[in-house]
Motif scaffolding. Structure first.
Motif, short mmCIF file in Angstrom:
data_model
loop_
_atom_site.label_atom_id
_atom_site.label_comp_id
_atom_site.label_asym_id
_atom_site.label_seq_id
_atom_site.Cartn_x
_atom_site.Cartn_y
_atom_site.Cartn_z
N ILE A 70 0.89 -1.17 0.00
CA ILE A 70 0.00 0.00 0.00
C ILE A 70 0.92 1.21 0.00
O ILE A 70 1.88 1.28 0.76
N ASN A 71 0.66 2.13 -0.90
CA ASN A 71 1.55 3.25 -1.15
C ASN A 71 0.67 4.48 -1.18
O ASN A 71 -0.23 4.56 -2.01
N PHE A 72 0.84 5.40 -0.21
CA PHE A 72 -0.12 6.52 -0.18
C PHE A 72 0.57 7.83 0.14
O PHE A 72 1.67 7.89 0.69
N TYR A 76 -3.94 10.19 -2.23
CA TYR A 76 -4.04 8.99 -3.08
C TYR A 76 -3.61 7.76 -2.31
O TYR A 76 -2.86 7.85 -1.33
N THR B 66 2.76 16.10 6.99
CA THR B 66 2.26 14.88 6.34
C THR B 66 3.35 14.34 5.43
O THR B 66 3.90 15.08 4.61
N ALA B 67 3.66 13.07 5.62
CA ALA B 67 4.69 12.43 4.78
C ALA B 67 4.31 12.59 3.31
O ALA B 67 3.12 12.50 2.96
N GLN B 68 5.25 12.81 2.46
CA GLN B 68 4.97 12.96 1.03
C GLN B 68 4.53 11.60 0.47
O GLN B 68 3.65 11.51 -0.39
N ASN B 69 5.11 10.52 1.03
CA ASN B 69 4.69 9.17 0.60
C ASN B 69 5.01 8.17 1.69
O ASN B 69 6.03 8.27 2.36
N ILE B 70 4.10 7.23 1.89
CA ILE B 70 4.31 6.11 2.81
C ILE B 70 3.97 4.86 2.01
O ILE B 70 2.93 4.81 1.34
N ASN B 71 4.84 3.91 2.03
CA ASN B 71 4.75 2.72 1.17
C ASN B 71 5.01 1.54 2.08
O ASN B 71 6.08 1.46 2.68
N PHE B 72 3.98 0.67 2.29
CA PHE B 72 4.21 -0.39 3.27
C PHE B 72 3.64 -1.72 2.80
O PHE B 72 2.75 -1.80 1.95
#
Lengths: 105, 105
Positions: A70-72, A76, B66-72
């Motif tokens: 999951i990438n947000f 988005y 807010t993180a620019q992107n979080i990918n988990f």
């Protein structure tokens, strides 16, 4: 509508099943290697993104299916559901369908 | 230790500030274009990943960053913090430092 309760049988969906199930999960793109479903969800605000992420976490718990990735960001969420076995099972398609309903609710 | 209360001033950290702040956020890799911090966190279980993600969401709310992107996935979380202005501000470094403490707590 495919109820979200098929425990991850791990039994790969047959080709005809996969076609039927894919119809139940419109908006997702399917790739073969590895077998997976991908969809990008976009939202008007970070609050909506957060609500979707929280529901997605609950659905993963209740369905026993965990997204492969999951990438947000702020507005988005990219979701990748991968097969745990040789092919996607009904449980992955059911989660995809449920997320689709959630995003359009 | 840098308290996590500097509201995102938007004022870019000066070079010496950036060096000092980077020291407060070990384990993060810094890139110039765009100015951002990146770190991969790995966990022993999905439950630990979930706990980290929930705390990360709370920290984003409380810090206003807010993180620019979080990918988990099941047992990893990749976090990218990007500058909202011309350079990273103390608020981004503070969040990075706090996430580092959280992951090693």
């Amino acid at each position: 509508m495919q109820a979200l309760n098929p425990t991850p049988s791990g039994n790969p969906a047959t080709a005809s099943e996969a076609t039927a199930l894919a119809a139940a999960a419109p908006g997702w793109s399917f790739s073969e290697r590895p077998p997976s479903l991908f969809r990008r969800f976009e939202f008007a605000s970070y609050a909506q993104t957060r609500t979707f992420l929280d529901r997605l976490a609950e659905l993963q718990e209740s369905s026993g299916v965990t997204a492969q990735n999951i990438n947000f960001g702020r507005t988005y969420v990219n979701v990748t559901l991968s097969a745990t076995g040789a092919a996607l099972s009904p449980a992955e398609y059911a989660l995809a369908a449920e997320l689709g309903r959630l995003a359009t609710a």
